[in-house]
Write an enzyme that holds these catalytic residues in place. Structure first.
Site, PDB file in Angstrom:
ATOM      1  N   TRP A 108     -76.664 -23.342  17.560  1.00 54.25           N
ATOM      2  CA  TRP A 108     -78.102 -23.446  17.806  1.00 54.25           C
ATOM      3  C   TRP A 108     -78.418 -22.995  19.226  1.00 54.25           C
ATOM      4  CZ3 TRP A 108     -82.243 -23.027  15.290  1.00 54.25           C
ATOM      5  CH2 TRP A 108     -83.474 -23.433  15.818  1.00 54.25           C
ATOM      6  N   TYR A 128     -84.764 -28.911  24.860  1.00 55.28           N
ATOM      7  CA  TYR A 128     -85.143 -28.832  23.443  1.00 55.28           C
ATOM      8  C   TYR A 128     -85.143 -30.240  22.828  1.00 55.28           C
ATOM      9  CZ  TYR A 128     -84.770 -27.639  18.472  1.00 55.28           C
ATOM     10  OH  TYR A 128     -84.962 -27.577  17.108  1.00 55.28           O
ATOM     11  N   GLU A 155     -84.038 -21.368  11.866  1.00 61.45           N
ATOM     12  CA  GLU A 155     -82.970 -22.121  11.182  1.00 61.45           C
ATOM     13  C   GLU A 155     -82.145 -21.189  10.304  1.00 61.45           C
ATOM     14  OE1 GLU A 155     -81.973 -25.073  11.857  1.00 61.45           O
ATOM     15  OE2 GLU A 155     -83.695 -25.946  12.890  1.00 61.45           O
TER      16      GLU A 155
END
Length: 190
Positions: free
Chosen positions: A56, A26, A48
């Site tokens: 995350w 990522y 988000e």
């Protein structure tokens, strides 16, 4: 956590990316890269929001299931979701099953449809001018005047789960700001 990480491939990365291959991928290919397109940005603002209060990494692991559950984050399709869809999503163990966040995602799709000029134009209008890359992770802010203004504008337009911290994470993830550390290999030649 250190500010930078040097792994077996000898590339210097932002330290937060060192804990898993999913984070590294990522970080290396997506985070901080300029992203455009209403649906693509809607996916990011949605993820988000779902991340709020969670790791995350949890969101990245569940991302394929999120994409399937939310019709690829196509704004027009998600805006048509009904209570039956919300119930379906609450039963989907592949995603984060939080009613408030699911309802926010649907409401945000409806709000995005109302944005004259599109979500892309609105979000990018809050991007600050380029600035020097941070030296350490402690130099990376959680909130900026731009993210506060963006959050305020989104809330005014009916968006939910888009506070200043979430707005700044969105700005980082979509390349509106470059918070790769100065020594990080990503974009180092730019």
């Amino acid at each position: 956590m250190s500010s930078v990480a040097v792994l077996a491939d000898d590339k210097v990365r932002c330290g937060w990316s060192e804990s898993s291959q999913l984070y590294r991928d990522y970080h290396d290919t997506e985070w901080g890269q300029p992203l455009h397109g209403d649906d693509a940005l809607f996916e990011r603002i949605s993820l988000e929001a779902f991340q709020s209060g969670l790791s995350w990494l949890t969101i990245l692991r569940k991302r394929p299931a999120f994409r399937a559950a939310f019709d690829g984050f196509a704004i027009e399709r998600v805006a048509e979701f009904t209570e039956a869809d919300a119930q379906r999503l609450l039963a989907d163990s592949g995603i984060v099953r939080n009613r408030a966040k699911i309802e926010a995602c649907i409401a945000n799709a409806r709000a995005a449809l109302e944005v004259e000029g599109g979500l892309d134009q609105l979000l990018w209008s809050f991007a600050p001018p380029p600035r020097p890359r941070p030296r350490t992770l402690t130099d990376v802010p959680a909130v900026t005047p731009e993210s506060t203004a963006l959050a305020k504008e989104l809330k005014k337009r009916g968006f939910r789960f888009v506070g200043p911290t979430t707005a700044y994470a969105l700005m980082q993830a979509t390349g509106m700001v470059d918070d790769h550390l100065v020594d990080c290999w990503v974009g180092a030649s730019a």
